[in-house]
Scaffold this active site. Sequence first.
Site, PDB file in Angstrom:
ATOM      1  N   CYS A 109       0.880  -1.185   0.000  1.00 25.81           N
ATOM      2  CA  CYS A 109       0.000   0.000   0.000  1.00 25.81           C
ATOM      3  C   CYS A 109       0.909   1.225   0.000  1.00 25.81           C
ATOM      4  O   CYS A 109       1.015   1.938   0.993  1.00 25.81           O
ATOM      5  CB  CYS A 109      -0.915  -0.011   1.215  1.00 25.81           C
ATOM      6  SG  CYS A 109      -1.738  -1.598   1.523  1.00 25.81           S
ATOM      7  N   PRO A 112       2.197   7.681  -1.041  1.00 25.74           N
ATOM      8  CA  PRO A 112       2.914   8.326  -2.152  1.00 25.74           C
ATOM      9  C   PRO A 112       4.333   7.832  -2.387  1.00 25.74           C
ATOM     10  O   PRO A 112       4.987   8.288  -3.317  1.00 25.74           O
ATOM     11  CB  PRO A 112       2.928   9.796  -1.733  1.00 25.74           C
ATOM     12  CG  PRO A 112       2.969   9.744  -0.241  1.00 25.74           C
ATOM     13  CD  PRO A 112       2.118   8.562   0.145  1.00 25.74           C
ATOM     14  N   GLY A 114       7.028   7.233   0.179  1.00 26.84           N
ATOM     15  CA  GLY A 114       8.124   7.501   1.109  1.00 26.84           C
ATOM     16  C   GLY A 114       8.770   6.251   1.664  1.00 26.84           C
ATOM     17  O   GLY A 114       9.999   6.145   1.757  1.00 26.84           O
ATOM     18  N   CYS A 231      -1.213   4.225  11.010  1.00 24.40           N
ATOM     19  CA  CYS A 231      -1.007   5.511  11.685  1.00 24.40           C
ATOM     20  C   CYS A 231      -2.270   5.875  12.464  1.00 24.40           C
ATOM     21  O   CYS A 231      -2.723   7.014  12.446  1.00 24.40           O
ATOM     22  CB  CYS A 231      -0.625   6.605  10.690  1.00 24.40           C
ATOM     23  SG  CYS A 231      -1.843   6.895   9.390  1.00 24.40           S
TER      24      CYS A 231
END
Length: 441
Positions: A109, A112, A114, A231
């Site tokens: 997943c 963007p 990182g 998160c």
Amino acid sequence: MKLPFDFLDNMKNILNDDYESFINTYNEERAYGIRVNTLKISVEEFLKISPFNLIKIPWTRDGFYYEENIRPAKIPFYNAGLYYIQEPSAMAPVEFLDVKRGHKVLDLCAAPGGKSIQIASKLQGEGILVTNDINSNRVKALVKNIEMYGVKNALVTNDSPERLLRNFEGYFDRILVDAPCSGEGMFRKDESLIKSWEKDDISIYPDMQKNILDNAAKMLKVGGKLVYSTCTFNMNENEKIIEEFLGENSNFRLLNIDKVHGITQGLGIKEVARLWPHKLKGEGHFVALLEKVDGDSIDYSLEKINKKPEIFREFEEENLKINLEGNFVIINDSLYLAPKQLVKIKNLKVVRTGLLLGKIKKKRFTPSQALAMALKVEDFKRVINLSYDSTEVIKYLKGETIFIDGQKGLNLVSVENYPLGFGKLNNNTLKNGYEKSWRWV
């Protein structure tokens, strides 16, 4: 900042005596971080040229806090891919994944991107990184970051876990599942997430996360490791997902994550890790590390090696000081240098099959922005090197014409000897070749 009542009520039940300390963090400034891209520059060399005052993030090897008033995305070193702007706690999951050179790694997943870039920096061009996102809009940012940060050995896909499983069962040494979640840990970073939390039905996430984790587990080889992270603070998306998964998968075991630098154990599970904003300098994260201890081994056939096209060989002889070797793949009019460990793939939406070298049209080869970002200045025959604080580098990043001395022909344009893109020089006039969609506005 107005936090949802149901969220606050749940946090009281979870934290008990720590609740007041936790709530007080929402009145404090959050932490800001960058991570040095060691595919392009060592940490030591970056610190020599860095224009920032940096403080080490203790749970990473290459992450640093920077001051809030700094705008790191407006420094040309950012466009050269020397560092990635990333929330400090978000750097932890990949650190716990223990990626080694040569590993086959899946970031399921990824957008963007990182964490994919962080994985790639640990692979150092060896092995293969399959980086995927199911969202067709978000995958565009993933592609840009893979290219800007000089990742050469990535297969970028835009598909579901189920379809990936059909191609990669028992294949990967390491898998990262940074699962979609209710995002509670990022409320302080992005207040718009509070509105989404209130508006959306967050009860949908556990079933989604369980499905993703179940499919990911089947793609891991025996002896391989998988990190599941979110998160959010919600136990239903964290500890309970892990408990249920282990109850249904006896061929997996939970590995302990060291509890250092303010990282604490999970709620009811001591092996997993919690990153709390009142315990450390960062936002909220949950991380679990799993190992596959039993299962079937599967043999894979690699894609056949395709020779270097003559048209690219001619480009190489004219412009490069190096010879690229490997599997050259032409898809439509795009030429790729595919990862060496690429297996045969069927019925999968692939966005990038390795390093995009350029386009072949009407018997002409046009090099890509991705190729420029994957090179070093010593690899190219003609280089225009700009100072990071010059007006010329800003003009280049804006796509403007530059008047400058240099050798006629295709040049690799760099900032302090780190590539930014291409440009054609004629009569001291540089025709700007910087990727249009990347240009400063």
